[in-house]
Design a protein around this motif. Structure first.
Motif, short mmCIF file in Angstrom:
data_model
loop_
_atom_site.label_atom_id
_atom_site.label_comp_id
_atom_site.label_asym_id
_atom_site.label_seq_id
_atom_site.Cartn_x
_atom_site.Cartn_y
_atom_site.Cartn_z
N GLY A 86 0.84 -1.21 0.00
CA GLY A 86 0.00 0.00 0.00
C GLY A 86 0.86 1.24 0.00
O GLY A 86 1.47 1.59 1.01
N THR A 126 -2.47 -0.99 3.77
CA THR A 126 -3.57 -1.01 2.80
C THR A 126 -4.86 -0.59 3.52
O THR A 126 -4.88 -0.46 4.75
CB THR A 126 -3.70 -2.44 2.21
OG1 THR A 126 -3.76 -3.39 3.27
CG2 THR A 126 -2.51 -2.76 1.31
N PHE A 169 -8.62 -4.75 4.34
CA PHE A 169 -7.66 -5.76 3.86
C PHE A 169 -6.63 -6.16 4.93
O PHE A 169 -5.77 -7.00 4.66
CB PHE A 169 -6.90 -5.24 2.64
CG PHE A 169 -7.78 -4.90 1.46
CD1 PHE A 169 -8.70 -5.81 0.97
CD2 PHE A 169 -7.68 -3.66 0.85
CE1 PHE A 169 -9.51 -5.50 -0.11
CE2 PHE A 169 -8.49 -3.33 -0.23
CZ PHE A 169 -9.40 -4.25 -0.71
#
Ligand SMILES: NC(=O)c1ccc[n+]([C@@H]2O[C@H](COP(=O)([O-])OP(=O)(O)OC[C@H]3O[C@@H](n4cnc5c(N)ncnc54)[C@H](O)[C@@H]3O)[C@@H](O)[C@H]2O)c1
Length: 397
Positions: free
Chosen positions: A17, A79, A83
């Motif tokens: 991310g 993220t 998630f």
């Protein structure tokens, strides 16, 4: 525990991310001599390409590929909240240690699954960054633990920001998907209060606010935490972009950079934006700009601690103690790297090298989430909520 391949070598870090949090950690890791940035994963090509170019590192579209990369020792999971469970477990299954952003997950059952995976795969887990890692919070914890100001009475954490009007992905405005301040912002205050107060929150009473029907998630919160030993903490947060409490923190922003206070600017900046998620990537993702290391200490609003022998607060460059004999300033050194995130990286390195369990491990992260969920429930049900999964700060911290 899984060992680092060669302890004399820097630890290989992978970033899952490359948004706002990922970008800050990339800069923190790049300035940390104990780590080398090896790889990243993000479905968005722009930050991915910028990362691969700047760090001569691998960049994947899928977290599974990052997790499987043998040059990565530690995966930092930054993220979106929904998630966290899947990405943390994916990395652990490949034998990677994990630094998992707050909130640890969205439910206590998800926390249990992550804790079980860390144990099964014999890897370390740190839940962070939160502002509880800030050097000023650690310094105040030391003063409390050594009894220098006598018995702890109250912790007051107070933060007014523009949170709700920064460009948001749709799920960030939906509490059921982990949106709003209870999952995103208040965990900083809970974690800080738990570190300062010794960890064991006995009960929570709270009121939360949803004041803008166009952005229908909590952006206001007032919570009273009662600790097992009788101390208490009051946590106040407002993210409605009216008053900005950094005005009362020497005009310094959250990460320690001087800040131009501009009331309502975030709300005005959203006018006409029809794709906020894209605007978010443009403005905040890795590669969108600024990598300066800040000149002052990081902070999260105003934090004041009251003990029998005096008060103390996180200041611009350290901790100010208001004792019986007057006021004194404890300056905090600026080491290499980005304060707050540097401590997260240091704690993981220490855990890998020595096997010492980090304070902010899975059980700690679960206990902090328990408080956040209790704030939500207390507000909904209009009553005090008793807690069951709290753990204490070890005596050594
Ligand atoms: N500790 C802090 O001070 C701090 C600050 C900001 C955010 N955060 C936390 O970091 C996490 C991310 O928040 P953010 O503000 O950076 O969000 P963001 O929207 O800016 O970034 C999220 C990134 O994840 C990427 N992404 C989405 N789905 C993905 C997937 N399946 N695999 C890999 N990447 C994916 C997105 O493309 C985006 O680049 C959250 O847990 C948030 O609470 C922490």
């Amino acid at each position: 525990m899984t060992q680092q391949r060669d302890p004399s070598q820097p630890i290989g870090l992978g970033i899952a991310g490359l948004g706002m949090a990922g970008a800050v950690m990339v800069h923190a890791a790049a300035a940390h001599s104990g780590y080398v940035l090896r790889a990243a994963a993000d479905p968005h090509p722009k930050p991915r390409e910028a990362f691969a170019r700047d760090h001569n590192a691998r960049a994947y579209a899928d977290v599974a590929e990052l997790a499987a990369d043998p040059v990565v020792d530690v995966v930092y999971v930054a993220t979106p909240h929904q998630f966290h469970r899947a990405h943390a477990i994916l990395a652990m299954e490949q034998g990677k240690h994990v630094i998992l952003e707050k909130p640890m997950a969205l439910t206590l059952a998800d926390c249990d699954a992550i804790i079980a995976a860390a144990e099964r795969h014999k890897v370390h887990l740190i839940v962070g960054h939160t502002h509880a890692f800030d050097p000023a919070v650690r310094a105040m914890r030391g003063i409390i633990a050594r009894g220098e100001l006598g018995r702890l009475g109250m912790i007051n954490s107070f933060n007014y920001t523009n949170y709700l009007y920064r460009p948001r992905r749709p799920e960030e405005l939906d509490t059921s998907k982990g949106g709003g301040i209870l999952f995103n912002q208040v965990p900083h205050q809970i974690d800080t209060a738990r570190v300062l107060g010794g960890g064991l929150v006995r009960s929570v009473r709270a009121h939360t606010n949803v004041l803008d029907p166009a952005r229908p998630t909590e952006a206001g919160c007032m919570a009273l935490l009662q600790f097992a030993d009788g101390a208490s903490a009051s946590l106040v947060y407002s993210g409605y972009d009216h008053f900005d409490s950094d005005e009362w923190h020497f005009g310094i922003g959250e990460r320690g950079a001087p800040k131009k206070i501009d009331h309502g600017a975030a709300r005005r900046g959203l006018t006409g934006a029809n794709d906020e998620a894209e605007l978010r990537t443009q403005n905040f993702a890795y590669g969108s700009g600024g990598s300066q290391l800040p000149p002052h200490q990081p902070h999260f609003g105003i934090t004041v601690v009251t003990c029998a022998g005096g008060d103390m607060r996180a200041s611009a460059d350290g901790v100010t103690v208001y004792g019986r004999d007057g006021i004194r300033e404890i300056p905090l050194p600026r080491h290499e790297g980005m304060p707050g995130r540097r401590e997260v990286l240091d704690d993981m390195r220490e855990a890998i090298r020595t096997g010492r369990k980090p304070l902010h491990d899975g059980r700690w992260g679960k206990a902090t989430l328990e408080v956040a969920l209790a704030i939500q429930r207390s507000s909904r049900e209009g009553r005090e909520i008793a807690l069951e999964h709290q753990i204490a700060v070890p005596a050594a911290v």
